[in-house]
Scaffold this active site. Structure first.
Site, short mmCIF file in Angstrom:
data_model
loop_
_atom_site.label_atom_id
_atom_site.label_comp_id
_atom_site.label_asym_id
_atom_site.label_seq_id
_atom_site.Cartn_x
_atom_site.Cartn_y
_atom_site.Cartn_z
N HIS A 110 82.85 1.51 -40.20
CA HIS A 110 83.86 0.62 -40.79
C HIS A 110 85.10 1.45 -41.08
CE1 HIS A 110 85.25 -2.98 -42.99
NE2 HIS A 110 85.90 -2.08 -43.72
N CYS A 111 86.23 1.05 -40.50
CA CYS A 111 87.49 1.76 -40.70
C CYS A 111 88.25 1.11 -41.85
CB CYS A 111 88.33 1.74 -39.42
SG CYS A 111 89.95 2.49 -39.60
N PHE A 112 88.42 1.83 -42.95
CA PHE A 112 89.09 1.26 -44.12
C PHE A 112 90.59 1.08 -43.88
CE2 PHE A 112 85.23 3.05 -45.98
CZ PHE A 112 84.81 1.98 -46.77
#
Length: 262
Positions: free
Chosen positions: A111-113
């Site tokens: 998951h890329c914040f």
């Protein structure tokens, strides 16, 4: 558990704002401060250093923002319905449930914040190009920023230790009103560009190796076997698709490869 999820959700909202804030600040500094000041003598000449640097900066910035929005436009959720909310029953091999996205992500990597999205099969190429061009923009901005400080504030960077002591000395001089606040701000931006540039470059190289091996960061972290045991060329082709060479230079949608063509 609830406190940790709350922290992750807050980070999921702050990180995109941080990225857009740094991007806007970088574009303003490069377009209206650094490049015009350094190449002031060539401002009115056609095909001058000023024009070449300005066009190059716009090009790499367009690739960063273009691939960023392609990540958002092509999410990697599974086309099949999600399973249980704890992600224990998945309908597709290599898919995993993301609690932040509340979706089953096809071939989920992480998951890329900074994009508030999961990176998976459909948007991996955009993520790789986003990381690559972000590192170029940051390292280019670092070099031009150093040149600006040398020209405008007569700072010398000939000594390799200058950059290591620049930040603490700048804070010291600022608190004693020996340098303007704008100079301190520029020094802070140099370190931000250095950190982001090196991080993105290293992470991008790691991701390419994982893709070539048919693995994801999720599987590596969990100690799970690779989803696919196909040759590295096939794995890269699945991510970069047709017209991959054009995709390396321009933020265009990936053209999937027909299985018959493999």
């Amino acid at each position: 558990m609830h406190v940790q999820m709350l922290k992750l959700r807050i980070l999921n909202m702050i990180a995109p704002s941080y990225f857009l804030g740094v991007s806007i600040t970088t574009m303003i500094l490069q377009s209206f401060v650094f490049i015009p000041t350094i190449f002031a003598d060539d401002f009115r000449r056609p095909w001058s250093y000023y024009g070449c640097h300005f066009i190059f900066f716009l090009y790499i910035s367009a690739n960063v923002l273009g691939n960023y929005f392609l990540i958002l436009w092509y999410p990697s959720e599974s086309l099949q319905s999600t399973s249980s909310l704890d992600g224990s029953e998945l309908l597709q091999p290599g898919s995993h449930f993301c609690k932040l996205c509340s979706k089953v992500i096809l071939r989920r990597d992480h998951h890329c914040f900074f994009t508030a999205n999961c990176i998976g099969n459909r948007n991996m190429r955009y993520f790789l190009m986003f990381g690559w061009y972000t590192s170029i923009v940051c390292l280019y901005s670092l070099v031009v920023g150093v040149a600006y400080l040398s020209v405008e504030y007569h700072l010398s960077f000939e000594n390799p230790l200058t950059f290591l002591t620049l930040l603490p000395l700048s804070f010291f001089h600022f608190f004693f009103s020996m340098i303007p606040s704008f100079q301190l701000f520029l020094v802070l931006m140099l370190y931000i560009w250095l950190g982001i540039g090196l991080t993105c470059a290293g992470f991008c190289c790691q991701q390419i190796l994982l893709v070539a091996r048919g693995r994801t960061w999720y599987h590596l972290k969990k100690g799970m076997p690779a989803v696919r045991c196909t040759p590295w060329g096939v794995n890269l082709q699945d991510v970069f698709g047709k017209r991959w060479l054009l995709g390396l230079f321009f933020p265009i949608p990936t053209v999937p490869v027909d299985p018959k063509d493999k």
